[in-house]
Design a protein around this motif. Structure first.
Motif, PDB file in Angstrom:
ATOM      1  N   ARG A 142     -11.889  15.344  54.833  1.00 42.91           N
ATOM      2  CA  ARG A 142     -12.904  15.284  55.885  1.00 42.91           C
ATOM      3  C   ARG A 142     -12.656  16.294  57.004  1.00 42.91           C
ATOM      4  NH1 ARG A 142     -12.015  10.016  58.794  1.00 42.91           N
ATOM      5  NH2 ARG A 142     -10.345  11.285  59.712  1.00 42.91           N
ATOM      6  N   ASP A 143     -11.392  16.467  57.391  1.00 41.93           N
ATOM      7  CA  ASP A 143     -11.077  17.131  58.656  1.00 41.93           C
ATOM      8  C   ASP A 143     -10.549  18.557  58.520  1.00 41.93           C
ATOM      9  OD1 ASP A 143     -11.703  14.687  59.907  1.00 41.93           O
ATOM     10  OD2 ASP A 143      -9.639  13.958  59.641  1.00 41.93           O
ATOM     11  N   LEU A 144     -10.134  18.947  57.321  1.00 43.12           N
ATOM     12  CA  LEU A 144      -9.449  20.231  57.187  1.00 43.12           C
ATOM     13  C   LEU A 144     -10.286  21.425  57.640  1.00 43.12           C
ATOM     14  CD1 LEU A 144      -6.834  21.602  56.336  1.00 43.12           C
ATOM     15  CD2 LEU A 144      -7.773  21.791  54.025  1.00 43.12           C
ATOM     16  N   PRO A 145     -11.572  21.536  57.294  1.00 43.02           N
ATOM     17  CA  PRO A 145     -12.333  22.709  57.747  1.00 43.02           C
ATOM     18  C   PRO A 145     -12.350  22.853  59.266  1.00 43.02           C
ATOM     19  CG  PRO A 145     -13.500  21.578  55.993  1.00 43.02           C
ATOM     20  CD  PRO A 145     -12.367  20.688  56.382  1.00 43.02           C
ATOM     21  N   LEU A 146     -12.469  21.740  59.983  1.00 43.80           N
ATOM     22  CA  LEU A 146     -12.498  21.797  61.442  1.00 43.80           C
ATOM     23  C   LEU A 146     -11.148  22.231  62.002  1.00 43.80           C
ATOM     24  CD1 LEU A 146     -13.932  21.245  64.132  1.00 43.80           C
ATOM     25  CD2 LEU A 146     -13.150  18.866  63.942  1.00 43.80           C
ATOM     26  N   PRO A 167      -6.694  31.904  55.737  1.00 36.99           N
ATOM     27  CA  PRO A 167      -7.598  31.027  54.991  1.00 36.99           C
ATOM     28  C   PRO A 167      -7.258  29.554  55.219  1.00 36.99           C
ATOM     29  CG  PRO A 167      -6.011  32.063  53.518  1.00 36.99           C
ATOM     30  CD  PRO A 167      -5.863  32.741  54.855  1.00 36.99           C
ATOM     31  N   GLN A 168      -8.186  28.717  54.880  1.00 39.00           N
ATOM     32  CA  GLN A 168      -8.017  27.271  55.084  1.00 39.00           C
ATOM     33  C   GLN A 168      -6.761  26.739  54.411  1.00 39.00           C
ATOM     34  OE1 GLN A 168     -11.630  24.777  55.124  1.00 39.00           O
ATOM     35  NE2 GLN A 168     -10.713  23.684  53.414  1.00 39.00           N
ATOM     36  N   SER A 169      -6.341  27.386  53.333  1.00 42.53           N
ATOM     37  CA  SER A 169      -5.159  26.925  52.605  1.00 42.53           C
ATOM     38  C   SER A 169      -3.893  26.971  53.465  1.00 42.53           C
ATOM     39  CB  SER A 169      -4.963  27.766  51.341  1.00 42.53           C
ATOM     40  OG  SER A 169      -4.803  29.149  51.664  1.00 42.53           O
ATOM     41  N   VAL A 170      -3.841  27.853  54.449  1.00 41.68           N
ATOM     42  CA  VAL A 170      -2.672  27.940  55.331  1.00 41.68           C
ATOM     43  C   VAL A 170      -2.550  26.655  56.149  1.00 41.68           C
ATOM     44  CG1 VAL A 170      -1.616  29.187  57.253  1.00 41.68           C
ATOM     45  CG2 VAL A 170      -2.789  30.448  55.440  1.00 41.68           C
ATOM     46  N   THR A 171      -3.656  26.245  56.759  1.00 46.84           N
ATOM     47  CA  THR A 171      -3.656  24.987  57.514  1.00 46.84           C
ATOM     48  C   THR A 171      -3.435  23.807  56.588  1.00 46.84           C
ATOM     49  OG1 THR A 171      -5.141  25.906  59.192  1.00 46.84           O
ATOM     50  CG2 THR A 171      -5.030  23.515  59.028  1.00 46.84           C
ATOM     51  N   GLU A 172      -4.045  23.843  55.402  1.00 51.60           N
ATOM     52  CA  GLU A 172      -3.890  22.729  54.461  1.00 51.60           C
ATOM     53  C   GLU A 172      -2.431  22.519  54.086  1.00 51.60           C
ATOM     54  OE1 GLU A 172      -5.636  21.168  50.157  1.00 51.60           O
ATOM     55  OE2 GLU A 172      -6.184  23.146  50.925  1.00 51.60           O
ATOM     56  N   GLU A 173      -1.711  23.586  53.825  1.00 50.91           N
ATOM     57  CA  GLU A 173      -0.291  23.459  53.475  1.00 50.91           C
ATOM     58  C   GLU A 173       0.489  22.817  54.614  1.00 50.91           C
ATOM     59  OE1 GLU A 173       3.466  26.261  51.988  1.00 50.91           O
ATOM     60  OE2 GLU A 173       1.536  27.162  52.498  1.00 50.91           O
ATOM     61  N   HIS A 174       0.191  23.229  55.843  1.00 51.32           N
ATOM     62  CA  HIS A 174       0.882  22.687  57.013  1.00 51.32           C
ATOM     63  C   HIS A 174       0.611  21.186  57.173  1.00 51.32           C
ATOM     64  CE1 HIS A 174       2.487  22.594  61.137  1.00 51.32           C
ATOM     65  NE2 HIS A 174       1.401  21.906  61.463  1.00 51.32           N
ATOM     66  N   VAL A 175      -0.647  20.797  57.035  1.00 55.98           N
ATOM     67  CA  VAL A 175      -1.018  19.396  57.237  1.00 55.98           C
ATOM     68  C   VAL A 175      -0.528  18.534  56.078  1.00 55.98           C
ATOM     69  CG1 VAL A 175      -2.968  17.805  57.418  1.00 55.98           C
ATOM     70  CG2 VAL A 175      -2.988  19.958  58.703  1.00 55.98           C
ATOM     71  N   ARG A 176      -0.713  19.008  54.848  1.00 59.03           N
ATOM     72  CA  ARG A 176      -0.292  18.200  53.691  1.00 59.03           C
ATOM     73  C   ARG A 176       1.218  17.964  53.670  1.00 59.03           C
ATOM     74  NH1 ARG A 176      -3.967  16.733  50.059  1.00 59.03           N
ATOM     75  NH2 ARG A 176      -5.921  17.918  49.833  1.00 59.03           N
ATOM     76  N   ALA A 177       1.990  18.902  54.177  1.00 58.03           N
ATOM     77  CA  ALA A 177       3.440  18.716  54.215  1.00 58.03           C
ATOM     78  C   ALA A 177       3.808  17.491  55.041  1.00 58.03           C
ATOM     79  CB  ALA A 177       4.112  19.963  54.782  1.00 58.03           C
ATOM     80  N   GLN A 178       3.045  17.250  56.100  1.00 57.52           N
ATOM     81  CA  GLN A 178       3.305  16.062  56.915  1.00 57.52           C
ATOM     82  C   GLN A 178       2.800  14.793  56.232  1.00 57.52           C
ATOM     83  OE1 GLN A 178       2.485  16.844  61.312  1.00 57.52           O
ATOM     84  NE2 GLN A 178       1.494  18.602  60.318  1.00 57.52           N
ATOM     85  N   LEU A 179       1.612  14.868  55.661  1.00 59.04           N
ATOM     86  CA  LEU A 179       1.031  13.699  55.015  1.00 59.04           C
ATOM     87  C   LEU A 179       1.830  13.262  53.792  1.00 59.04           C
ATOM     88  CD1 LEU A 179      -2.747  14.653  55.228  1.00 59.04           C
ATOM     89  CD2 LEU A 179      -1.496  13.037  56.680  1.00 59.04           C
ATOM     90  N   ALA A 180       2.493  14.224  53.135  1.00 56.38           N
ATOM     91  CA  ALA A 180       3.266  13.908  51.939  1.00 56.38           C
ATOM     92  C   ALA A 180       4.709  13.545  52.271  1.00 56.38           C
ATOM     93  CB  ALA A 180       3.251  15.103  50.984  1.00 56.38           C
ATOM     94  N   GLY A 181       5.096  13.626  53.533  1.00 54.44           N
ATOM     95  CA  GLY A 181       6.472  13.355  53.922  1.00 54.44           C
ATOM     96  C   GLY A 181       6.746  11.873  54.091  1.00 54.44           C
ATOM     97  N   ASP A 182       7.827  11.575  54.796  1.00 55.92           N
ATOM     98  CA  ASP A 182       8.246  10.188  54.952  1.00 55.92           C
ATOM     99  C   ASP A 182       7.641   9.519  56.174  1.00 55.92           C
ATOM    100  OD1 ASP A 182       9.622  11.343  57.052  1.00 55.92           O
ATOM    101  OD2 ASP A 182      11.599  11.191  56.096  1.00 55.92           O
TER     102      ASP A 182
END
Length: 230
Positions: free
Chosen positions: A69-73, A92-107
């Protein structure tokens, strides 16, 4: 680091090994696999349940990021030159996605959130366990110290004092939502004078400067006692 917190005698440079961090999950583990989600939530005491909070600017709510929902913004905000100078997540959006997903996939030691003002997303926040973060290698921390990263996404909300109001609100939410936390920390880039001023205006005090791997930071501290004495 050029200087440290004056109360350093009762702090510790705490960098926890992976085995100890994993023990948070063990306590809540169940055979169905719900333990992982429980551990993720427990490290920061259910950030998504802390609001909304009333402010002079409207009702404010921290909402954990939903990538779909939020990644493009968030990616658009990261490519704003005023933001990019300090977050360094342009591209590109993938740069932000990698940064955010690293947190969401963490502990769960860091939770990326949108800041919603009267239901409208207008800021991005990362609430993190400073005592479980690499920051603890560079400055004294206490158990359960909680850190914040923030960016105001929309230009219309900048330069009007809204950042100060929201930083104070988020610090209040952290201290109310995390009873074990006695301090809220921030480490804005020393070059980012508006951000440093906003933290000072929100009741944080300067505890010197810290050389981090990617920047020279102003270490800002908000004590629980300061909040309770108002």
């Amino acid at each position: 680091m050029t200087s440290t917190d004056a109360s350093a005698e009762d702090t510790l440079d705490l960098h926890l090994p992976a085995e100890l961090v994993a023990s948070f999950g063990d306590a809540g583990h169940d055979p169905a696999g719900a333990g992982t989600a429980l551990a993720r939530a427990d490290l920061l005491d259910h950030v998504g349940h802390w609001g909304p909070a009333g402010t002079s600017e409207g009702a404010f709510h921290l909402v954990p990021v939903d990538v779909g929902r939020d990644l493009p913004l968030v990616a658009r905000w990261m490519n704003d030159p005023a933001v990019a100078a300090y977050w360094e997540l342009t591209g590109p959006q993938s740069v932000t996605e990698e940064h955010v997903r690293a947190q969401l996939a963490g502990d769960g030691r860091s939770v990326p959130c949108l800041g919603m003002l009267d239901g409208v997303p207008m800021s991005y926040w990362e609430v993190y366990r400073a005592d479980l973060d690499p920051l603890a290698r560079y400055c004294p921390v206490r158990p359960h110290d909680t850190g914040v990263h923030v960016l105001i996404g929309e230009e219309t909300h900048r330069g009007r004092g809204i950042g100060t109001v929201l930083i104070r609100t988020v610090a209040d939410l952290i201290l109310a939502g995390r009873p074990a936390c006695t301090r809220v920390l921030a480490e804005p880039d020393v070059r980012n004078r508006p951000s440093v001023a906003a933290f000072l205006g929100a009741g944080f005090r300067s505890a010197g400067e810290v050389d981090l791997p990617d920047k020279r930071a102003a270490l800002m501290i908000r004590e629980r006692a300061a909040r309770e004495s108002r």
